[in-house]
Design a protein around this motif. Structure first.
Motif, mmCIF file in Angstrom:
data_model
loop_
_atom_site.group_PDB
_atom_site.id
_atom_site.type_symbol
_atom_site.label_atom_id
_atom_site.label_comp_id
_atom_site.label_asym_id
_atom_site.label_seq_id
_atom_site.Cartn_x
_atom_site.Cartn_y
_atom_site.Cartn_z
ATOM 1 N N LEU A 95 3.016 6.050 1.065
ATOM 2 C CA LEU A 95 1.598 5.843 1.391
ATOM 3 C C LEU A 95 1.124 4.650 0.578
ATOM 4 N N ILE A 96 0.844 3.546 1.295
ATOM 5 C CA ILE A 96 0.576 2.273 0.616
ATOM 6 C C ILE A 96 -0.897 1.903 0.738
ATOM 7 N N PHE A 97 -1.484 1.446 -0.361
ATOM 8 C CA PHE A 97 -2.877 1.000 -0.354
ATOM 9 C C PHE A 97 -2.960 -0.505 -0.599
ATOM 10 N N GLY A 98 -3.616 -1.226 0.337
ATOM 11 C CA GLY A 98 -3.861 -2.653 0.118
ATOM 12 C C GLY A 98 -5.190 -2.830 -0.573
ATOM 13 N N GLY A 99 -5.397 -4.013 -0.914
ATOM 14 C CA GLY A 99 -4.725 -5.229 -0.531
ATOM 15 C C GLY A 99 -5.049 -5.646 0.905
ATOM 16 N N ASP A 100 -4.870 -6.948 1.143
ATOM 17 C CA ASP A 100 -5.083 -7.444 2.508
ATOM 18 C C ASP A 100 -3.857 -7.114 3.361
ATOM 19 N N HIS A 101 -4.004 -7.356 4.688
ATOM 20 C CA HIS A 101 -2.984 -6.870 5.621
ATOM 21 C C HIS A 101 -1.650 -7.617 5.536
ATOM 22 N N SER A 102 -1.589 -8.714 4.778
ATOM 23 C CA SER A 102 -0.298 -9.398 4.611
ATOM 24 C C SER A 102 0.730 -8.462 3.984
ATOM 25 N N ILE A 103 0.267 -7.421 3.302
ATOM 26 C CA ILE A 103 1.216 -6.515 2.634
ATOM 27 C C ILE A 103 2.100 -5.762 3.630
ATOM 28 N N ALA A 104 1.662 -5.683 4.880
ATOM 29 C CA ALA A 104 2.471 -4.980 5.891
ATOM 30 C C ALA A 104 3.843 -5.639 6.063
ATOM 31 N N ILE A 105 3.939 -6.923 5.736
ATOM 32 C CA ILE A 105 5.231 -7.617 5.818
ATOM 33 C C ILE A 105 6.235 -6.918 4.902
ATOM 34 N N GLY A 106 5.805 -6.636 3.670
ATOM 35 C CA GLY A 106 6.679 -5.970 2.700
ATOM 36 C C GLY A 106 6.895 -4.504 3.033
ATOM 37 N N THR A 107 5.829 -3.843 3.456
ATOM 38 C CA THR A 107 5.956 -2.426 3.803
ATOM 39 C C THR A 107 7.008 -2.248 4.892
ATOM 40 N N LEU A 108 6.859 -2.995 5.984
ATOM 41 C CA LEU A 108 7.790 -2.834 7.114
ATOM 42 C C LEU A 108 9.212 -3.254 6.738
ATOM 43 N N ALA A 109 9.321 -4.237 5.860
ATOM 44 C CA ALA A 109 10.653 -4.659 5.405
ATOM 45 C C ALA A 109 11.340 -3.539 4.629
ATOM 46 N N GLY A 110 10.557 -2.760 3.890
ATOM 47 C CA GLY A 110 11.121 -1.642 3.127
ATOM 48 C C GLY A 110 11.436 -0.438 3.993
ATOM 49 N N ILE A 111 10.663 -0.250 5.040
ATOM 50 C CA ILE A 111 10.797 0.945 5.880
ATOM 51 C C ILE A 111 11.868 0.810 6.949
ATOM 52 N N SER A 112 11.816 -0.311 7.660
ATOM 53 C CA SER A 112 12.463 -0.403 8.958
ATOM 54 C C SER A 112 13.959 -0.151 8.929
ATOM 55 N N LYS A 113 14.638 -0.562 7.873
ATOM 56 C CA LYS A 113 16.101 -0.396 7.853
ATOM 57 C C LYS A 113 16.513 1.070 7.798
ATOM 58 N N HIS A 114 15.560 1.968 7.531
ATOM 59 C CA HIS A 114 15.864 3.398 7.501
ATOM 60 C C HIS A 114 15.790 4.039 8.886
ATOM 61 N N GLU A 270 -0.067 2.989 5.802
ATOM 62 C CA GLU A 270 -0.746 2.116 4.837
ATOM 63 C C GLU A 270 -2.190 1.939 5.275
ATOM 64 N N PHE A 271 -3.077 1.811 4.299
ATOM 65 C CA PHE A 271 -4.510 1.620 4.518
ATOM 66 C C PHE A 271 -4.890 0.326 3.812
ATOM 67 N N VAL A 272 -5.346 -0.656 4.594
ATOM 68 C CA VAL A 272 -5.522 -1.996 4.033
ATOM 69 C C VAL A 272 -6.909 -2.576 4.278
ATOM 70 N N GLU A 273 -7.185 -3.652 3.551
ATOM 71 C CA GLU A 273 -8.393 -4.477 3.711
ATOM 72 C C GLU A 273 -9.667 -3.847 3.132
ATOM 73 N N VAL A 274 -9.546 -2.825 2.297
ATOM 74 C CA VAL A 274 -10.736 -2.296 1.607
ATOM 75 C C VAL A 274 -11.139 -3.298 0.520
ATOM 76 N N ASN A 275 -12.340 -3.862 0.655
ATOM 77 C CA ASN A 275 -12.825 -4.839 -0.322
ATOM 78 C C ASN A 275 -14.089 -4.302 -1.006
ATOM 79 N N PRO A 276 -13.939 -3.759 -2.222
ATOM 80 C CA PRO A 276 -15.062 -3.112 -2.906
ATOM 81 C C PRO A 276 -16.243 -4.043 -3.167
ATOM 82 N N ILE A 277 -15.989 -5.348 -3.286
ATOM 83 C CA ILE A 277 -17.091 -6.290 -3.543
ATOM 84 C C ILE A 277 -18.009 -6.386 -2.337
#
Ligand SMILES: NC(=[NH2+])NCCC[C@H](N)C(=O)O
Ligand SMILES: [Mn+2]
Ligand SMILES: [Mn+2]
Length: 301
Positions: A95-114, A270-277
């Motif tokens: 369960l991944i928390f972003g961060g902007d949506h560019s992080i999905a590149i890394g998430t999918l790279a870690g997941i997909s080979k499984h 993953e849940f991304v793009e939450v910007n507290p500011i």
């Protein structure tokens, strides 16, 4: 009975777009009580903390390839992919928390080979299917889905040493209402399934989600949910960097998460793009946590 395991990874990344503050997303989501909420649902939660993100100088921002902060985003993706891979190997739910949506590149790279045939639900106002050639902004958060299809800069598509991470027919986009021309072309060319706001209005969220689930269920052996908070209407989720009017409501989003929970197909999220500011009293992080409640089986009665 052994409790099901969830491992949280925070990714304080804000270099995939131009509005600072989204790096504080993981803190805001934790502050909104995610660990306590999921523990109540009888999960064992492992908070792995945050991935370390470099702080490049401003002159790294623009490079002539129309890919802002390419090196920093690619390095962070590498680290995230390793961490996500480790979580899956330990039989825990990532369960991944972003961060902007560019992080999905890394998430999918870690997941997909499984998985032999990973499915992806992309819950978003945008397609995030740009390349450096089609992007109007040079912001990498507008590119992760294209990158995961193997379309984009080599430093992005080859994270974790293989490409592509996902096949076009295994993708469902939900909530789209802002697409660039190049993205439209790619959607048509590759036959990517898209439920725009038009279909959501017309069919209703129940039908949309039931269709999406049956479409993916038959051909995938795992499904990643990539939920961009800007998929939700800005009146319900104001704390995002690229808000688009006319989005999915808070209620419809709960329903969507409940249908996903019942379907039992989701294997990572993953849940991304939450910007507290940009947020109002942590409303958007609170919405994210409430939706995670539904995704992981919260029931009123
Ligand atoms: N993950 C997001 N919020 N992406 C917004 C992308 C906006 C626009 N299509 C771009 O490429 O610049
Ligand atoms: Mn978006
Ligand atoms: Mn997005």
């Amino acid at each position: 009975m052994v409790k099901k395991q969830i491992s949280i990874i925070g990714v304080p990344m804000d270099l995939g777009q131009s509005r600072r503050g989204v790096d504080m997303g993981p803190s805001a989501i934790r502050y909104a009580g995610v660990v306590e909420r999921l523990e109540k649902l009888n999960y064992e939660i492992h908070d792995m903390g945050d991935i370390e993100i470099g702080r490049p100088s401003k002159d790294e921002e623009v490079n002539d390839g129309n890919l802002k902060y390419l090196r920093a985003v690619s390095e962070a993706s590498d680290k995230l992919a390793l961490e996500v891979n480790r979580v899956i190997e330990s039989k825990s739910f990532p369960l991944i928390f972003g961060g902007d949506h560019s992080i999905a590149i890394g998430t999918l790279a870690g997941i997909s080979k499984h998985y032999k045939n990973l499915g992806v639900i992309w819950y978003d106002a945008h397609g995030d299917l740009n390349t450096s050639e089609t992007s109007p902004s040079g912001n990498i958060h507008g590119m992760p889905l294209a990158v995961s299809l193997g379309i984009g800069h080599p430093a992005l598509i080859n994270i974790a040493g293989y490409s592509p991470k996902v096949r076009p027919e295994n993708i469902v986009i939900i909530g789209a209402r802002s697409l660039d021309e190049g993205e439209r072309v790619l959607i048509r060319e590759k036959g990517i399934k898209v439920y725009t706001m038009h279909e959501i209005d017309r069919l209703g969220m129940t039908k949309v989600m039931e269709e999406a689930v049956s479409y993916l269920k038959s051909k995938t052996d795992g499904v990643h949910l990539s939920l961009d908070l800007d998929g939700i209407d800005p009146s319900d989720a104001p704390g995002v960097g690229t808000p688009v009017l006319g989005g999915i409501s808070y209620r419809e989003s709960h329903l969507a998460m409940e249908i996903l929970e019942e379907s039992n197909i989701i294997t990572s999220a993953e849940f991304v793009e939450v910007n507290p500011i940009l947020d109002e009293r942590n409303k958007t992080a609170t919405v994210a946590v409430a939706l995670m409640g539904s995704l992981f089986g919260e029931k009123l009665l």
